[in-house]
Design an enzyme around this catalytic site. Structure first.
Site, PDB file in Angstrom:
ATOM      1  N   GLU A   1       0.861  -1.036  -0.154  1.00 12.25           N
ATOM      2  CA  GLU A   1      -0.051   0.161  -0.065  1.00 12.25           C
ATOM      3  C   GLU A   1       0.826   1.163  -0.013  1.00 12.25           C
ATOM      4  OE1 GLU A   1      -3.866  -0.333   2.158  1.00 12.25           O
ATOM      5  OE2 GLU A   1      -2.602  -1.197   3.530  1.00 12.25           O
TER       6      GLU A   1
ATOM      7  N   TYR B   1     -13.836  26.878  -1.090  1.00  7.95           N
ATOM      8  CA  TYR B   1     -13.851  25.461  -1.294  1.00  7.95           C
ATOM      9  C   TYR B   1     -12.726  24.846  -2.123  1.00  7.95           C
ATOM     10  CZ  TYR B   1     -17.916  26.502  -4.258  1.00  7.95           C
ATOM     11  OH  TYR B   1     -18.487  26.987  -5.181  1.00  7.95           O
TER      12      TYR B   1
ATOM     13  N   GLU C   1      -8.003   6.557  10.047  1.00 12.40           N
ATOM     14  CA  GLU C   1      -8.211   7.260  11.333  1.00 12.40           C
ATOM     15  C   GLU C   1      -7.316   8.398  11.299  1.00 12.40           C
ATOM     16  OE1 GLU C   1      -9.774   3.057  12.287  1.00 12.40           O
ATOM     17  OE2 GLU C   1      -8.157   4.159  11.165  1.00 12.40           O
TER      18      GLU C   1
ATOM     19  N   LYS D   1     -11.722   4.527   1.733  1.00 10.34           N
ATOM     20  CA  LYS D   1     -10.661   3.603   1.146  1.00 10.34           C
ATOM     21  C   LYS D   1     -11.252   2.418   0.388  1.00 10.34           C
ATOM     22  CE  LYS D   1      -6.380   1.517   2.726  1.00 10.34           C
ATOM     23  NZ  LYS D   1      -5.619   1.377   3.761  1.00 10.34           N
TER      24      LYS D   1
END
Length: 128
Positions: free
Chosen positions: A30, A62, A82, A107
């Site tokens: 990953e 934004y 997290e 994810k």
């Protein structure tokens, strides 16, 4: 006894489905190969000053915020989404006028050996 209305609910600005490539995860592959992450943010703000002035300087831009969020996703790798969500929330709270932020990190290509649609972590952070 009469019910008194509380303070008005805050206005909200949302950015949903922001996609950026990152190298987050606990597995070496990953970190090495990276993958796409999707971010949703919901900001609690008071939009009245911007509505009165009709000036982007009086609200959360934004587009600029999205650049900052994408830079965090594409930046320093972390093990957990997290941790990534926490970093993204801090970026949101650094914006002037943002009282609170809800951040969801998706994810969709998480290394799970079973069919699934998505993995998400959602956090809510405020200035208080």
């Amino acid at each position: 006894m009469t019910d008194r209305p509380g303070p008005p609910a805050p206005d909200r600005i949302a950015v949903r489905g922001l996609r950026a490539r990152g190298h987050h995860g606990v597995f070496d592959f990953e970190r090495r190969e990276g993958q796409e992450f999707v971010v949703d943010v919901l900001l609690e703000v008071d939009t009245r000053p911007a509505a009165r002035s009709d000036d982007v300087a009086d609200t959360v831009h934004y587009g600029v915020l999205s650049d900052r969020l994408a830079a965090v996703v594409g930046g320093e790798p972390v093990n957990l989404i997290e941790t990534l969500a926490e970093r993204l929330a801090q970026v949101c709270l650094a914006e002037e006028g943002v009282m609170a932020a809800e951040v969801t990190v998706h994810k969709p290509n998480a290394p799970i050996p079973h069919p699934f649609d998505d993995v998400t972590v959602t956090i809510h952070r405020s200035r208080a």
